[in-house]
Scaffold this active site. Structure first.
Site, short mmCIF file in Angstrom:
data_model
loop_
_atom_site.label_atom_id
_atom_site.label_comp_id
_atom_site.label_asym_id
_atom_site.label_seq_id
_atom_site.Cartn_x
_atom_site.Cartn_y
_atom_site.Cartn_z
N GLY A 40 45.66 37.52 56.98
CA GLY A 40 44.57 37.26 56.05
C GLY A 40 43.54 36.30 56.65
O GLY A 40 43.69 35.84 57.79
N LEU B 2 42.62 33.14 55.85
CA LEU B 2 43.07 31.77 56.13
C LEU B 2 44.20 31.77 57.16
O LEU B 2 44.24 30.91 58.06
CB LEU B 2 43.52 31.10 54.82
CG LEU B 2 44.04 29.67 54.94
CD1 LEU B 2 42.98 28.73 55.52
CD2 LEU B 2 44.50 29.16 53.56
N THR C 218 44.29 28.19 43.68
CA THR C 218 42.90 28.58 43.46
C THR C 218 42.21 27.86 42.30
O THR C 218 42.88 27.44 41.35
CB THR C 218 42.85 30.11 43.19
OG1 THR C 218 41.54 30.48 42.77
CG2 THR C 218 43.80 30.51 42.08
N ASP C 219 40.88 27.81 42.38
CA ASP C 219 40.06 27.28 41.28
C ASP C 219 40.15 28.20 40.05
O ASP C 219 39.81 27.78 38.94
CB ASP C 219 38.60 27.15 41.73
CG ASP C 219 38.03 28.43 42.31
OD1 ASP C 219 38.81 29.25 42.86
OD2 ASP C 219 36.80 28.65 42.24
N TYR D 218 44.55 37.47 38.08
CA TYR D 218 44.72 36.76 39.36
C TYR D 218 45.01 35.27 39.11
O TYR D 218 45.97 34.71 39.64
CB TYR D 218 43.46 36.94 40.20
CG TYR D 218 43.40 36.06 41.43
CD1 TYR D 218 44.22 36.30 42.53
CD2 TYR D 218 42.52 34.97 41.48
CE1 TYR D 218 44.16 35.48 43.65
CE2 TYR D 218 42.46 34.15 42.61
CZ TYR D 218 43.28 34.41 43.68
OH TYR D 218 43.22 33.60 44.78
N LYS E 29 48.47 33.23 39.98
CA LYS E 29 48.47 32.11 40.94
C LYS E 29 48.99 30.85 40.26
O LYS E 29 49.71 30.06 40.87
CB LYS E 29 47.05 31.88 41.50
CG LYS E 29 46.54 32.96 42.43
CD LYS E 29 47.28 33.04 43.75
CE LYS E 29 47.04 31.83 44.63
NZ LYS E 29 47.71 32.00 45.97
N TRP F 3 36.14 29.57 46.86
CA TRP F 3 35.02 30.19 47.58
C TRP F 3 35.25 30.16 49.10
O TRP F 3 34.43 29.64 49.86
CB TRP F 3 33.71 29.49 47.24
CG TRP F 3 33.25 29.58 45.83
CD1 TRP F 3 33.99 29.82 44.70
CD2 TRP F 3 31.89 29.42 45.36
NE1 TRP F 3 33.18 29.81 43.59
CE2 TRP F 3 31.91 29.57 43.96
CE3 TRP F 3 30.67 29.16 46.01
CZ2 TRP F 3 30.75 29.46 43.19
CZ3 TRP F 3 29.52 29.04 45.24
CH2 TRP F 3 29.55 29.20 43.85
N1 LIG Z 1 39.44 33.90 49.39
C1 LIG Z 1 39.12 33.00 48.48
O1 LIG Z 1 37.96 32.83 48.10
C2 LIG Z 1 40.20 32.11 47.89
C3 LIG Z 1 39.84 31.17 46.93
C4 LIG Z 1 40.82 30.34 46.39
C5 LIG Z 1 42.14 30.46 46.82
N2 LIG Z 1 42.47 31.40 47.73
C6 LIG Z 1 43.88 31.50 48.15
O2 LIG Z 1 43.93 31.23 49.54
C7 LIG Z 1 45.01 31.95 50.12
C8 LIG Z 1 44.51 32.70 51.35
O3 LIG Z 1 43.49 33.59 50.92
P1 LIG Z 1 42.74 34.55 51.93
O4 LIG Z 1 41.30 34.48 51.62
O5 LIG Z 1 43.22 34.30 53.32
O6 LIG Z 1 43.29 35.95 51.39
P2 LIG Z 1 43.45 37.33 52.16
O7 LIG Z 1 42.50 37.41 53.29
O8 LIG Z 1 43.44 38.39 51.11
O9 LIG Z 1 44.91 37.22 52.77
C9 LIG Z 1 46.05 37.35 52.00
C10 LIG Z 1 47.10 37.99 52.88
O10 LIG Z 1 48.33 38.08 52.13
C11 LIG Z 1 48.96 39.28 52.53
N3 LIG Z 1 49.94 39.73 51.56
C12 LIG Z 1 49.73 40.37 50.38
N4 LIG Z 1 50.91 40.66 49.81
C13 LIG Z 1 51.88 40.21 50.64
C14 LIG Z 1 53.31 40.20 50.59
N5 LIG Z 1 53.97 40.77 49.58
N6 LIG Z 1 53.98 39.62 51.62
C15 LIG Z 1 53.32 39.07 52.65
N7 LIG Z 1 51.99 39.06 52.76
C16 LIG Z 1 51.27 39.61 51.76
C17 LIG Z 1 47.82 40.26 52.66
O11 LIG Z 1 48.25 41.32 53.46
P3 LIG Z 1 47.68 42.81 53.27
O12 LIG Z 1 46.39 42.78 54.01
O13 LIG Z 1 48.73 43.65 53.86
O14 LIG Z 1 47.49 43.01 51.79
C18 LIG Z 1 46.74 39.41 53.32
O15 LIG Z 1 46.78 39.51 54.72
C19 LIG Z 1 45.58 32.83 49.01
O16 LIG Z 1 46.70 32.19 48.47
C20 LIG Z 1 44.48 32.88 47.98
O17 LIG Z 1 45.00 33.06 46.68
C21 LIG Z 1 41.52 32.22 48.29
#
Ligand SMILES: NC(=O)c1ccc[n+]([C@@H]2O[C@H](COP(=O)([O-])OP(=O)(O)OC[C@H]3O[C@@H](n4cnc5c(N)ncnc54)[C@H](OP(=O)(O)O)[C@@H]3O)[C@@H](O)[C@H]2O)c1
Length: 281
Positions: free
Chosen positions: A10, A12, A103-104, A127, A131, A152
């Site tokens: 992902g 992060l 998350t926010d 969502y 979370k 964000w």
């Molecule tokens: N992006 C934002 O704006 C944001 C904001 C606030 C908080 N967050 C939090 O920050 C964290 C990182 O977010 P991100 O932006 O890096 O998200 P991301 O790019 O969607 O990455 C999430 C990763 O989790 C993997 N995943 C999904 N289901 C899984 C499972 N059952 N077992 C193992 N891996 C799994 C996904 O793999 P697949 O590609 O195979 O689905 C994806 O690679 C998350 O906890 C998110 O809730 C994000």
């Protein structure tokens, strides 16, 4: 110190694993994508944490498709709540610390000043609810755990708002962006460095960690175009009501970093400065 990263493919997760050595502060990082560690399997979580003798797990894996979660709440719950419980149980069993990224969206977005860690949660989306359920699982398991809410998020390794705006600027003369949702953009680099610093301590608890300062999506877009040197695209502010989506977005979700300050950590830099650094990177 050996740290395992879940969700390593992902946005992060990739940032964490590609941090230059100097920023890793002597820790070794081992990443697992869904194929290597599906967090919905307790057995896999236990095997991986045990086999690699992890000192800490940074849990980035999540179901992050905010709109799709409205029609797939059970799947979102399975990953965000049950998956988080699994990794929390495994970490506790084998003596590893846990850093859970939240998350926010746990807040309803009706505030007019930054949310404190202790403010009442009230998610308005599937969502956000799942979370938050993940946070509760971490607290219920009760190991040596950190919960870190962010917002964000953008970075080099995923689809995100910055890249969307840059892409649109190449093909459109005019871009409409909402100007009535406020929050704090967070560069994955800054968040990743904070998570690593945090994992090296025993200052467990609930943290808010986002870029400092507050802006609207419109103001964020304006800054992106400014830094990209785009002058021939018209940016038009619009209202959330003009863009209905399956999952309602919080109108205001800036996070106050009280715990970062109280615990003596260096705060994340201002979102505007971080954006310029990202554009230079
Ligand atoms: N992006 C934002 O704006 C944001 C904001 C606030 C908080 N967050 C939090 O920050 C964290 C990182 O977010 P991100 O932006 O890096 O998200 P991301 O790019 O969607 O990455 C999430 C990763 O989790 C993997 N995943 C999904 N289901 C899984 C499972 N059952 N077992 C193992 N891996 C799994 C996904 O793999 P697949 O590609 O195979 O689905 C994806 O690679 C998350 O906890 C998110 O809730 C994000």
């Amino acid at each position: 110190m050996r740290i395992i990263v879940t969700g390593a493919n992902g946005q992060l997760g990739q940032e964490l694993l590609r941090l230059p050595n100097a920023e890793r502060q002597g820790v070794s990082l081992l990443g697992f994508g869904r194929g290597g560690l599906d967090v919905t399997s307790l057995q896999s979580c236990r095997e991986i944490v045990k086999r690699y003798q992890a000192d800490a797990v940074i849990h980035c894996a999540a179901y992050t498709a905010v709109d799709k979660a409205e029609s797939e709440p059970d799947e979102a719950f399975r990953i965000n709540a049950e998956g988080t419980r699994n990794i929390a149980l495994a970490a506790k069993e084998f003596g590893a610390k846990l850093v859970y990224v939240s998350t926010d969206y746990v807040f309803d977005g009706t505030a007019s000043e930054p949310y404190k860690e202790g403010d009442a949660t009230k998610p308005r989306t599937a969502y956000g609810r799942t979370k938050l359920a993940g946070e509760r699982e971490v607290q219920a398991v009760g190991g040596r755990a950190f919960i870190v809410r962010t917002s964000w998020v953008y970075g080099k390794y995923g689809r995100n708002f910055v890249e969307t705006i840059r892409g649109l600027a190449k093909t459109q003369d005019e871009i409409r962006v909402v100007n009535d949702q406020f929050g704090s953009p967070t560069y994955t680099r800054d968040l990743a460095e904070f998570l690593i610093r945090l994992a090296q301590t025993d200052r467990y608890g609930l943290y808010h960690a986002s870029g400092s300062g507050v802006c609207s999506w419109y103001q964020f877009a304006r800054a992106i175009l400014e830094d990209a040197g785009v002058r021939d695209v018209k940016l038009v502010p619009c209202a959330t009501a003009d863009h209905p989506r399956p999952a309602p977005r919080p109108a205001y979700s800036a996070l106050e970093h009280g715990e970062i300050k109280r615990q003596g950590f260096e705060d994340l830099r201002h979102w505007r400065e971080a954006l310029s650094a990202y554009m230079r990177d």
